[in-house]
Motif scaffolding. Structure first.
Motif, PDB file in Angstrom:
ATOM      1  N   ASP A   5       0.831  -1.206   0.000  1.00 53.94           N
ATOM      2  CA  ASP A   5       0.000   0.000   0.000  1.00 53.94           C
ATOM      3  C   ASP A   5       0.864   1.253   0.000  1.00 53.94           C
ATOM      4  O   ASP A   5       0.601   2.207  -0.730  1.00 53.94           O
ATOM      5  CB  ASP A   5      -0.931   0.022   1.213  1.00 53.94           C
ATOM      6  N   LYS A   6       1.898   1.228   0.822  1.00 57.63           N
ATOM      7  CA  LYS A   6       2.816   2.371   0.888  1.00 57.63           C
ATOM      8  C   LYS A   6       3.481   2.603  -0.463  1.00 57.63           C
ATOM      9  O   LYS A   6       3.566   3.733  -0.943  1.00 57.63           O
ATOM     10  CB  LYS A   6       3.870   2.121   1.965  1.00 57.63           C
ATOM     11  N   GLY A   7       3.946   1.529  -1.111  1.00 56.18           N
ATOM     12  CA  GLY A   7       4.569   1.642  -2.431  1.00 56.18           C
ATOM     13  C   GLY A   7       3.593   2.171  -3.468  1.00 56.18           C
ATOM     14  O   GLY A   7       3.960   2.991  -4.320  1.00 56.18           O
ATOM     15  N   LEU A   8       2.338   1.719  -3.403  1.00 62.40           N
ATOM     16  CA  LEU A   8       1.323   2.193  -4.345  1.00 62.40           C
ATOM     17  C   LEU A   8       1.065   3.691  -4.159  1.00 62.40           C
ATOM     18  O   LEU A   8       0.990   4.443  -5.136  1.00 62.40           O
ATOM     19  CB  LEU A   8       0.026   1.396  -4.148  1.00 62.40           C
ATOM     20  N   GLY A  11       4.263   5.621  -5.261  1.00 62.96           N
ATOM     21  CA  GLY A  11       4.358   5.585  -6.717  1.00 62.96           C
ATOM     22  C   GLY A  11       3.353   6.507  -7.384  1.00 62.96           C
ATOM     23  O   GLY A  11       3.652   7.179  -8.373  1.00 62.96           O
ATOM     24  N   THR A  12       2.157   6.580  -6.831  1.00 64.84           N
ATOM     25  CA  THR A  12       1.136   7.483  -7.356  1.00 64.84           C
ATOM     26  C   THR A  12       1.563   8.928  -7.171  1.00 64.84           C
ATOM     27  O   THR A  12       1.406   9.754  -8.076  1.00 64.84           O
ATOM     28  CB  THR A  12      -0.218   7.229  -6.663  1.00 64.84           C
ATOM     29  N   TYR A  13       2.134   9.241  -6.025  1.00 67.15           N
ATOM     30  CA  TYR A  13       2.619  10.600  -5.773  1.00 67.15           C
ATOM     31  C   TYR A  13       3.743  10.958  -6.753  1.00 67.15           C
ATOM     32  O   TYR A  13       3.778  12.056  -7.300  1.00 67.15           O
ATOM     33  CB  TYR A  13       3.110  10.723  -4.327  1.00 67.15           C
ATOM     34  N   THR A  14       4.634  10.007  -6.994  1.00 74.33           N
ATOM     35  CA  THR A  14       5.792  10.255  -7.858  1.00 74.33           C
ATOM     36  C   THR A  14       5.423  10.305  -9.334  1.00 74.33           C
ATOM     37  O   THR A  14       5.847  11.210 -10.052  1.00 74.33           O
ATOM     38  CB  THR A  14       6.857   9.161  -7.637  1.00 74.33           C
ATOM     39  N   TYR A  15       4.631   9.338  -9.800  1.00 76.30           N
ATOM     40  CA  TYR A  15       4.391   9.182 -11.234  1.00 76.30           C
ATOM     41  C   TYR A  15       3.018   9.653 -11.701  1.00 76.30           C
ATOM     42  O   TYR A  15       2.805   9.835 -12.890  1.00 76.30           O
ATOM     43  CB  TYR A  15       4.566   7.717 -11.637  1.00 76.30           C
ATOM     44  N   GLY A  16       2.096   9.829 -10.767  1.00 72.42           N
ATOM     45  CA  GLY A  16       0.753  10.264 -11.130  1.00 72.42           C
ATOM     46  C   GLY A  16      -0.265   9.149 -10.983  1.00 72.42           C
ATOM     47  O   GLY A  16       0.074   7.970 -10.913  1.00 72.42           O
ATOM     48  N   LYS A  24       5.285   0.025 -11.414  1.00 76.59           N
ATOM     49  CA  LYS A  24       5.805  -1.354 -11.457  1.00 76.59           C
ATOM     50  C   LYS A  24       7.303  -1.388 -11.733  1.00 76.59           C
ATOM     51  O   LYS A  24       8.014  -2.246 -11.222  1.00 76.59           O
ATOM     52  CB  LYS A  24       5.101  -2.155 -12.544  1.00 76.59           C
ATOM     53  N   GLY A  25       7.784  -0.464 -12.531  1.00 74.56           N
ATOM     54  CA  GLY A  25       9.191  -0.458 -12.914  1.00 74.56           C
ATOM     55  C   GLY A  25      10.124   0.180 -11.909  1.00 74.56           C
ATOM     56  O   GLY A  25      11.340   0.115 -12.072  1.00 74.56           O
ATOM     57  N   ASP A  26       9.604   0.792 -10.858  1.00 68.53           N
ATOM     58  CA  ASP A  26      10.436   1.479  -9.875  1.00 68.53           C
ATOM     59  C   ASP A  26      10.782   0.528  -8.729  1.00 68.53           C
ATOM     60  O   ASP A  26       9.970   0.282  -7.847  1.00 68.53           O
ATOM     61  CB  ASP A  26       9.711   2.720  -9.348  1.00 68.53           C
ATOM     62  N   ASP A  27      11.998   0.006  -8.751  1.00 72.61           N
ATOM     63  CA  ASP A  27      12.422  -0.950  -7.725  1.00 72.61           C
ATOM     64  C   ASP A  27      12.511  -0.336  -6.333  1.00 72.61           C
ATOM     65  O   ASP A  27      12.453  -1.057  -5.339  1.00 72.61           O
ATOM     66  CB  ASP A  27      13.772  -1.563  -8.094  1.00 72.61           C
ATOM     67  N   SER A  28      12.626   0.982  -6.229  1.00 71.19           N
ATOM     68  CA  SER A  28      12.732   1.619  -4.922  1.00 71.19           C
ATOM     69  C   SER A  28      11.413   1.590  -4.148  1.00 71.19           C
ATOM     70  O   SER A  28      11.386   1.875  -2.960  1.00 71.19           O
ATOM     71  CB  SER A  28      13.206   3.070  -5.070  1.00 71.19           C
ATOM     72  N   LEU A  29      10.322   1.228  -4.816  1.00 69.39           N
ATOM     73  CA  LEU A  29       9.015   1.193  -4.151  1.00 69.39           C
ATOM     74  C   LEU A  29       8.746  -0.132  -3.446  1.00 69.39           C
ATOM     75  O   LEU A  29       7.707  -0.291  -2.806  1.00 69.39           O
ATOM     76  CB  LEU A  29       7.899   1.486  -5.160  1.00 69.39           C
ATOM     77  N   GLY A  30       9.664  -1.071  -3.559  1.00 67.20           N
ATOM     78  CA  GLY A  30       9.536  -2.321  -2.825  1.00 67.20           C
ATOM     79  C   GLY A  30       8.849  -3.442  -3.567  1.00 67.20           C
ATOM     80  O   GLY A  30       8.568  -4.482  -2.987  1.00 67.20           O
ATOM     81  N   PHE A  31       8.565  -3.264  -4.841  1.00 70.70           N
ATOM     82  CA  PHE A  31       7.945  -4.323  -5.630  1.00 70.70           C
ATOM     83  C   PHE A  31       9.012  -5.060  -6.435  1.00 70.70           C
ATOM     84  O   PHE A  31       8.927  -5.182  -7.636  1.00 70.70           O
ATOM     85  CB  PHE A  31       6.905  -3.746  -6.601  1.00 70.70           C
TER      86      PHE A  31
END
Length: 102
Positions: A5-8, A11-16, A24-31
């Motif tokens: 949930d935190k990564g989602l 990621g929404t804040y960062t990418y929109g 999905k492609g951002d490994d820093s989000l924990g996925f």
């Protein structure tokens, strides 16, 4: 789980909103693991997945739910502006509120 949930949200804040391919492609989000990707934002046996990820519909429903919970949380925490003519709690239009997700 909570980290998904935190990564989602991050990621929404960062990418929109609904930019799941970028999230999905951002490994820093924990996925980073297939298991984490398969469990991001949904329970096993729920909606169909794409390459180990929940469908965009499932992710969007989860994201909307998280946003609704955050709004309710902050409405309870911010004092109301009973005098009128301003934002609740005196927050500026450009100010930000950070919610602890852990």
């Amino acid at each position: 789980g909570r980290n998904d949930d935190k990564g989602l949200l991050e990621g929404t804040y960062t990418y929109g909103y609904a930019r799941y391919d970028h999230i999905k492609g951002d490994d820093s989000l924990g996925f980073t693991s297939k298991e984490a990707k398969a469990n991001a934002g949904h329970k096993p046996g729920s909606a169909a997945t794409t390459n180990g990820w929940p469908s965009a519909d499932v992710l969007t429903r989860r994201l909307k739910r998280l946003i609704d919970v955050a709004r309710k949380h902050w409405r309870k925490r911010l004092p109301s502006n009973k005098a009128g003519g301003g934002r609740a709690g005196g927050a500026s239009a450009t100010g930000s509120i950070e919610m602890k997700l852990t």
